[in-house]
Design a protein around this motif. Structure first.
Motif, PDB file in Angstrom:
ATOM      1  N   LEU A   1     -37.720 -35.432 -22.383  1.00 32.25           N
ATOM      2  CA  LEU A   1     -38.838 -35.201 -21.460  1.00 32.25           C
ATOM      3  C   LEU A   1     -38.560 -33.965 -20.616  1.00 32.25           C
ATOM      4  CD1 LEU A   1     -39.707 -38.764 -20.093  1.00 32.25           C
ATOM      5  CD2 LEU A   1     -40.977 -37.411 -21.766  1.00 32.25           C
ATOM      6  N   ASP A   2     -39.483 -32.981 -20.649  1.00 32.95           N
ATOM      7  CA  ASP A   2     -39.297 -31.817 -19.782  1.00 32.95           C
ATOM      8  C   ASP A   2     -39.882 -32.114 -18.408  1.00 32.95           C
ATOM      9  OD1 ASP A   2     -42.045 -31.552 -19.981  1.00 32.95           O
ATOM     10  OD2 ASP A   2     -41.986 -29.578 -20.916  1.00 32.95           O
ATOM     11  N   VAL A   3     -39.691 -31.186 -17.482  1.00 34.90           N
ATOM     12  CA  VAL A   3     -40.068 -31.438 -16.091  1.00 34.90           C
ATOM     13  C   VAL A   3     -41.579 -31.588 -15.937  1.00 34.90           C
ATOM     14  CG1 VAL A   3     -40.214 -28.983 -15.411  1.00 34.90           C
ATOM     15  CG2 VAL A   3     -39.622 -30.726 -13.713  1.00 34.90           C
ATOM     16  N   VAL A   4     -42.360 -30.941 -16.817  1.00 35.69           N
ATOM     17  CA  VAL A   4     -43.814 -31.045 -16.725  1.00 35.69           C
ATOM     18  C   VAL A   4     -44.278 -32.443 -17.135  1.00 35.69           C
ATOM     19  CG1 VAL A   4     -46.010 -30.124 -17.557  1.00 35.69           C
ATOM     20  CG2 VAL A   4     -44.091 -28.578 -17.118  1.00 35.69           C
ATOM     21  N   GLU A   5     -43.777 -32.939 -18.267  1.00 36.77           N
ATOM     22  CA  GLU A   5     -44.162 -34.275 -18.708  1.00 36.77           C
ATOM     23  C   GLU A   5     -43.641 -35.342 -17.755  1.00 36.77           C
ATOM     24  OE1 GLU A   5     -45.828 -37.425 -20.681  1.00 36.77           O
ATOM     25  OE2 GLU A   5     -46.301 -35.273 -20.768  1.00 36.77           O
ATOM     26  N   LEU A   6     -42.434 -35.126 -17.209  1.00 42.09           N
ATOM     27  CA  LEU A   6     -41.911 -36.084 -16.233  1.00 42.09           C
ATOM     28  C   LEU A   6     -42.793 -36.120 -14.987  1.00 42.09           C
ATOM     29  CD1 LEU A   6     -38.002 -36.082 -16.075  1.00 42.09           C
ATOM     30  CD2 LEU A   6     -39.526 -38.049 -16.074  1.00 42.09           C
ATOM     31  N   THR A   7     -43.251 -34.956 -14.532  1.00 39.13           N
ATOM     32  CA  THR A   7     -44.153 -34.926 -13.375  1.00 39.13           C
ATOM     33  C   THR A   7     -45.412 -35.726 -13.673  1.00 39.13           C
ATOM     34  OG1 THR A   7     -43.351 -32.751 -12.685  1.00 39.13           O
ATOM     35  CG2 THR A   7     -45.482 -33.442 -11.831  1.00 39.13           C
ATOM     36  N   ARG A   8     -45.963 -35.537 -14.866  1.00 36.71           N
ATOM     37  CA  ARG A   8     -47.160 -36.269 -15.245  1.00 36.71           C
ATOM     38  C   ARG A   8     -46.906 -37.782 -15.216  1.00 36.71           C
ATOM     39  NH1 ARG A   8     -51.255 -34.491 -18.681  1.00 36.71           N
ATOM     40  NH2 ARG A   8     -49.906 -32.864 -19.534  1.00 36.71           N
ATOM     41  N   ARG A   9     -45.783 -38.214 -15.790  1.00 34.69           N
ATOM     42  CA  ARG A   9     -45.496 -39.648 -15.852  1.00 34.69           C
ATOM     43  C   ARG A   9     -45.227 -40.230 -14.470  1.00 34.69           C
ATOM     44  NH1 ARG A   9     -42.196 -41.316 -21.327  1.00 34.69           N
ATOM     45  NH2 ARG A   9     -43.395 -39.999 -22.784  1.00 34.69           N
ATOM     46  N   VAL A  10     -44.491 -39.489 -13.633  1.00 36.80           N
ATOM     47  CA  VAL A  10     -44.205 -39.976 -12.280  1.00 36.80           C
ATOM     48  C   VAL A  10     -45.501 -40.099 -11.479  1.00 36.80           C
ATOM     49  CG1 VAL A  10     -43.086 -39.384 -10.096  1.00 36.80           C
ATOM     50  CG2 VAL A  10     -41.826 -39.132 -12.233  1.00 36.80           C
ATOM     51  N   CYS A  11     -46.387 -39.118 -11.625  1.00 34.42           N
ATOM     52  CA  CYS A  11     -47.653 -39.163 -10.886  1.00 34.42           C
ATOM     53  C   CYS A  11     -48.550 -40.295 -11.376  1.00 34.42           C
ATOM     54  CB  CYS A  11     -48.391 -37.836 -11.020  1.00 34.42           C
ATOM     55  SG  CYS A  11     -47.630 -36.470 -10.131  1.00 34.42           S
ATOM     56  N   ASP A  12     -48.562 -40.520 -12.687  1.00 35.98           N
ATOM     57  CA  ASP A  12     -49.453 -41.553 -13.233  1.00 35.98           C
ATOM     58  C   ASP A  12     -48.971 -42.964 -12.935  1.00 35.98           C
ATOM     59  OD1 ASP A  12     -51.195 -39.655 -14.132  1.00 35.98           O
ATOM     60  OD2 ASP A  12     -50.525 -39.700 -16.218  1.00 35.98           O
ATOM     61  N   LEU A  13     -47.707 -43.105 -12.468  1.00 35.95           N
ATOM     62  CA  LEU A  13     -47.255 -44.379 -11.914  1.00 35.95           C
ATOM     63  C   LEU A  13     -47.702 -44.404 -10.453  1.00 35.95           C
ATOM     64  CD1 LEU A  13     -43.662 -44.748 -13.433  1.00 35.95           C
ATOM     65  CD2 LEU A  13     -45.542 -46.354 -13.702  1.00 35.95           C
ATOM     66  N   GLU A  14     -48.909 -44.893 -10.222  1.00 34.05           N
ATOM     67  CA  GLU A  14     -49.511 -44.834  -8.883  1.00 34.05           C
ATOM     68  C   GLU A  14     -48.594 -45.469  -7.844  1.00 34.05           C
ATOM     69  OE1 GLU A  14     -53.410 -46.691  -6.618  1.00 34.05           O
ATOM     70  OE2 GLU A  14     -53.480 -46.390  -8.800  1.00 34.05           O
ATOM     71  N   SER A  15     -48.423 -44.783  -6.704  1.00 34.93           N
ATOM     72  CA  SER A  15     -47.501 -45.291  -5.675  1.00 34.93           C
ATOM     73  C   SER A  15     -47.973 -44.892  -4.284  1.00 34.93           C
ATOM     74  CB  SER A  15     -46.076 -44.764  -5.922  1.00 34.93           C
ATOM     75  OG  SER A  15     -46.064 -43.342  -5.952  1.00 34.93           O
ATOM     76  N   VAL A  16     -49.177 -45.305  -3.928  1.00 42.14           N
ATOM     77  CA  VAL A  16     -49.662 -45.114  -2.558  1.00 42.14           C
ATOM     78  C   VAL A  16     -48.697 -45.818  -1.604  1.00 42.14           C
ATOM     79  CG1 VAL A  16     -51.566 -45.619  -0.967  1.00 42.14           C
ATOM     80  CG2 VAL A  16     -52.037 -44.892  -3.328  1.00 42.14           C
ATOM     81  N   SER A  17     -48.515 -45.275  -0.430  1.00 39.43           N
ATOM     82  CA  SER A  17     -47.553 -45.812   0.547  1.00 39.43           C
ATOM     83  C   SER A  17     -47.642 -47.325   0.651  1.00 39.43           C
ATOM     84  CB  SER A  17     -47.818 -45.206   1.930  1.00 39.43           C
ATOM     85  OG  SER A  17     -47.762 -43.804   1.878  1.00 39.43           O
ATOM     86  N   GLY A  18     -46.486 -47.987   0.516  1.00 45.84           N
ATOM     87  CA  GLY A  18     -46.411 -49.433   0.554  1.00 45.84           C
ATOM     88  C   GLY A  18     -46.498 -50.081  -0.818  1.00 45.84           C
ATOM     89  N   ASP A  19     -46.764 -49.264  -1.840  1.00 41.40           N
ATOM     90  CA  ASP A  19     -46.906 -49.801  -3.199  1.00 41.40           C
ATOM     91  C   ASP A  19     -46.070 -48.959  -4.176  1.00 41.40           C
ATOM     92  OD1 ASP A  19     -47.842 -51.478  -5.208  1.00 41.40           O
ATOM     93  OD2 ASP A  19     -49.659 -50.294  -5.552  1.00 41.40           O
ATOM     94  N   GLU A  20     -44.810 -48.713  -3.786  1.00 37.72           N
ATOM     95  CA  GLU A  20     -43.933 -47.845  -4.573  1.00 37.72           C
ATOM     96  C   GLU A  20     -43.027 -48.610  -5.537  1.00 37.72           C
ATOM     97  OE1 GLU A  20     -44.084 -45.963  -0.341  1.00 37.72           O
ATOM     98  OE2 GLU A  20     -43.946 -47.967  -1.235  1.00 37.72           O
ATOM     99  N   ALA A  21     -43.110 -49.938  -5.575  1.00 36.03           N
ATOM    100  CA  ALA A  21     -42.122 -50.739  -6.297  1.00 36.03           C
ATOM    101  C   ALA A  21     -42.045 -50.386  -7.775  1.00 36.03           C
ATOM    102  CB  ALA A  21     -42.425 -52.230  -6.128  1.00 36.03           C
ATOM    103  N   ALA A  22     -43.187 -50.211  -8.450  1.00 36.66           N
ATOM    104  CA  ALA A  22     -43.162 -49.931  -9.893  1.00 36.66           C
ATOM    105  C   ALA A  22     -42.471 -48.600 -10.175  1.00 36.66           C
ATOM    106  CB  ALA A  22     -44.582 -49.929 -10.446  1.00 36.66           C
TER     107      ALA A  22
END
Length: 383
Positions: free
Chosen positions: A16-37
């Motif tokens: 995984l390059d840094v661009v695809e990793l950014t996409r995957r990290v962002c698509d794991l939704e984590s609004v404040s208080g909901d970062e567990a996943a």
């Protein structure tokens, strides 16, 4: 994908390059208080790369433990502000008329692009240690929760209270968006309420009362005439600001108000502590009723420290002052000099079309990778 990568979750694949990793990290939704996943996925990945890992709530700390003479801390928060309506996820890649090749979506700028850079570095360091090529410095990666909400919930603050030893180092880099330019230290911030008092009366018989809102003109006049200071600190010029940010008064459309409150925010250079900043504000409003409601000290740049100076030289850019308050101040409180350095333009943070230049993702990763991995000692010196 290997069985090991599958068990380590969606962020652990070696290709995984840094661009695809950014996409995957962002698509794991984590609004404040909901970062567990997202925290779970990061914990699984860094464990699979052989790093020493500790979890505190939804904060994850991963470290090399190699007895190097210096330790660097890389930190980034996992949470984002709420999604737009309609939602600005999943992330999309597009050509922007001003910014060129960009990733667009919630978190790309603030600051999951920086988190993805950390993850690639953690993977590279784990691989280097396994291959007998240790990094030139020990490295601590901090991924923390609740940065976008009130300070009492901030995960980095919680780590500083519960596990300050895990945040100690010779130098820290907060990968907040800075357009891939080093921003040293940060201004402090302070809020006060300036109160004017009057006497309530029916507005049809206003002469029987005294209008507190009218008296607030004195507060606003002083703010209008105030000239913000520019203060040089360790070679960087920090611009201060003293501004009204809220005015409250009155209870009804036919009542002369007997109280008015002007909330004032002071952004002050890191050469001053909170006590000095409060004294300055009270001097500006001498003779008026002033109540301190909130304050946080800034952070000195510390760019003369060896690790910091070496890093700035590697970036090939001239450092700038950080005018806003960031979590570098928490490292400063622990005696660790810290800078802001990460991909993304702060001007797009929290915007519905939040975006990050792909070129900045690659540039930040290249600078940090070269700095941390170049000239590392052989594994025989590892512990």
């Amino acid at each position: 994908m290997t069985a090991a990568a599958l068990s380590a979750g969606p962020l652990a694949e070696a290709d995984l390059d840094v661009v695809e990793l950014t996409r995957r990290v962002c698509d794991l939704e984590s609004v404040s208080g909901d970062e567990a996943a997202l925290a779970d996925a990061i914990e699984a990945a860094v464990r699979s790369w052989g790093l020493d890992v500790m979890r505190d709530g939804d904060a994850v700390v991963a470290r090399t433990v190699l007895d190097r003479p210096e330790r660097v801390v890389l930190a980034g928060h996992l949470d984002t502000v709420p999604l737009a309506d309609p939602p600005n996820l999943p992330v999309r890649r597009e050509e922007h008329p001003q910014d060129g090749d960009v990733l667009v979506g919630r978190g790309t700028c603030d600051m999951k692009g920086g988190v993805a850079v950390q993850l690639v570095l953690a993977r590279e360091l784990g691989q280097a240690v396994a291959a007998g090529r240790g990094p030139s410095r020990d490295v601590t990666f901090v991924f923390y929760d609740n940065e976008e909400v009130e300070a009492a919930r901030n995960g980095l603050g919680r780590l500083a209270r519960n596990h300050p030893d895990l945040l100690r180092g010779d130098f820290a880099i907060l990968l907040e968006p800075s357009s891939a330019v080093v921003e040293g230290g940060c201004n402090g911030t302070l809020r006060v309420e300036v109160v004017t008092s009057g006497r309530a009366a029916h507005s049809a018989r206003a002469w029987r009362g005294h209008n507190a809102i009218h008296d607030a003109a004195e507060v606003l006049d002083r703010l209008r005439d105030h000239v913000p200071r520019e203060v040089e600190v360790e070679g960087l010029v920090f611009r201060e600001g003293l501004n009204a940010v809220k005015v409250e008064g009155g209870i009804a459309g036919n009542v002369i108000p007997d109280r008015c409150v002007v909330t004032v925010n002071y952004r002050f250079a890191p050469s001053a502590d909170v006590a000095a900043a409060e004294a300055y504000v009270r001097e500006v409003f001498a003779g008026l009723e002033v109540h301190l409601t909130d304050a946080a000290a800034g952070a000195l740049p510390g760019l003369d420290r060896p690790a910091a100076a070496d890093f700035v030289a590697r970036t090939g850019t001239e450092p700038l002052p950080k005018y806003g308050w960031t979590d570098v101040a928490r490292f400063s409180e622990l005696g660790v000099p810290a800078v802001n350095y990460g991909p993304g333009d702060n001007a797009t943070a929290h915007a519905d079309d939040e975006r990050c230049r792909v070129e900045e993702l690659h540039r930040c990763l290249a600078v940090l990778s070269e700095w941390l991995l170049a000239d590392g000692p052989a594994r025989g010196g590892d512990r």
